[in-house]
Write an enzyme that holds these catalytic residues in place. Sequence first.
Site, PDB file in Angstrom:
ATOM      1  N   CYS A   4      -9.173  -7.316   1.467  1.00 23.61           N
ATOM      2  CA  CYS A   4      -9.096  -5.904   1.852  1.00 23.61           C
ATOM      3  C   CYS A   4     -10.470  -5.248   1.863  1.00 23.61           C
ATOM      4  O   CYS A   4     -10.621  -4.135   2.334  1.00 23.61           O
ATOM      5  CB  CYS A   4      -8.177  -5.142   0.908  1.00 23.61           C
ATOM      6  N   THR A  23       0.834  -1.201   0.000  1.00 27.63           N
ATOM      7  CA  THR A  23       0.000   0.000   0.000  1.00 27.63           C
ATOM      8  C   THR A  23       0.873   1.257   0.000  1.00 27.63           C
ATOM      9  O   THR A  23       0.610   2.219  -0.733  1.00 27.63           O
ATOM     10  CB  THR A  23      -0.924  -0.015   1.245  1.00 27.63           C
ATOM     11  N   ASN A  73      -5.625  -8.996  -8.302  1.00 26.19           N
ATOM     12  CA  ASN A  73      -5.634  -9.818  -7.090  1.00 26.19           C
ATOM     13  C   ASN A  73      -6.917 -10.597  -6.876  1.00 26.19           C
ATOM     14  O   ASN A  73      -6.935 -11.568  -6.137  1.00 26.19           O
ATOM     15  CB  ASN A  73      -5.359  -8.948  -5.845  1.00 26.19           C
TER      16      ASN A  73
END
Length: 377
Positions: free
Chosen positions: A323, A70, A149
């Site tokens: 996430c 990130t 992802n």
Amino acid sequence: MIYLDHAATTPVPREVADAMYEVLTNQFGNPSSQYQLGLDMKKQVEGWRKTVADALGCEPKQLYFTACGTEGDNWAIQAACWQNRHVGRHIVTTAVEHSAVLECCKWMEQQGYEVTRIAPDGKGSITAEQVLSAVRSDTALVSVMMVNNELGNVYPIADIAKGLAAKNPKTLLHTDAVQGFLKVPFSAKALGADFITISGHKIGGPKGVGALYIGPRVRNPRPLLAGGGQEGGLRSGTEATAQIAGFAKAVELRTEDLADKLAHMAELKAYAVERLTAIPDLTVISDGTAPHILAVSLAGWPSQNIVNDLSAQGLCISAGSACHQGKPSHVVAALKLPKKTAGGVIRISFGPETTKADIDACADALKNHHDNRMPML
Ligand code: PLP
């Protein structure tokens, strides 16, 4: 427990934990200290930088350790926009980036940037032509991930880099390679991206460490953190020595017989497709070629219920990106699938340690879920 969520995070091998323990206890020196303990640690950090840089295909001095993927994504976007502040205030990205990129782009929008988000087709594909056609004379940055992802699609970064050189050579290119590093072979030098983000915990390293490659076209990169001058003065803060040691050890272990490991994962993925598509109502939703990620949908059965049911049986899979913490995924939304299909999307992801028996257990559990739970969508 059967762990089929290697795209979320990976288990740390014993050797990695041992390397970290050694640094936390015996070799605990601060790399900036001028006595032997510190000097030794400085040397070790540079050795670990070389290990990771070699695996990425760049010079050690082009690799900056960060606290996570990130951070690398945020730094790259801000550094690119800073360098190109006189080129313009336009960013091209995709609708299926990780939130680390998308949220940072939103933040740039609040600062007056215009952001073009390229939409994928129904299978998650994005072409270099789509990206390049959005590039303008005022485009400061193109940010496109290497491997999605949630879907496993591999995006054409090298082609985008080549096309950019012709269309607007000033535009800088960032790729989030968090899911690509040591999964899809590439070399930073040959790729042509100006920034490449990677993260330790997706390849058997600890959480809390990553790295950003910054290429030669980035002149005087904008520092992320000002302070004591660590990481070439660009990212100050005492180096997270144990995390970095663990990251380098994980890279070392992963690169041993890497081709065999990737072939094993690809074989497992093909086996999983064969086993899972035998379940009624189950379809593969992406034609992504990354060897470790498979996205399927049990159309009609809500994905969070599937995850909960399998979790109760000791099986870890994901309802899209971890996430998102249960929120509907922007990636699945971007595919514009029928409601029933979109609601049933799950992600299964593999590591070198995954076995066919793990896939069998997952297929059996999914079949049971299908046969014994009512569809609700
Ligand atoms: N980018 C992608 C594609 C990811 O999959 C992830 C993690 O899931 C990240 C960025 C964020 O990495 P980190 O967890 O190291 O911050």
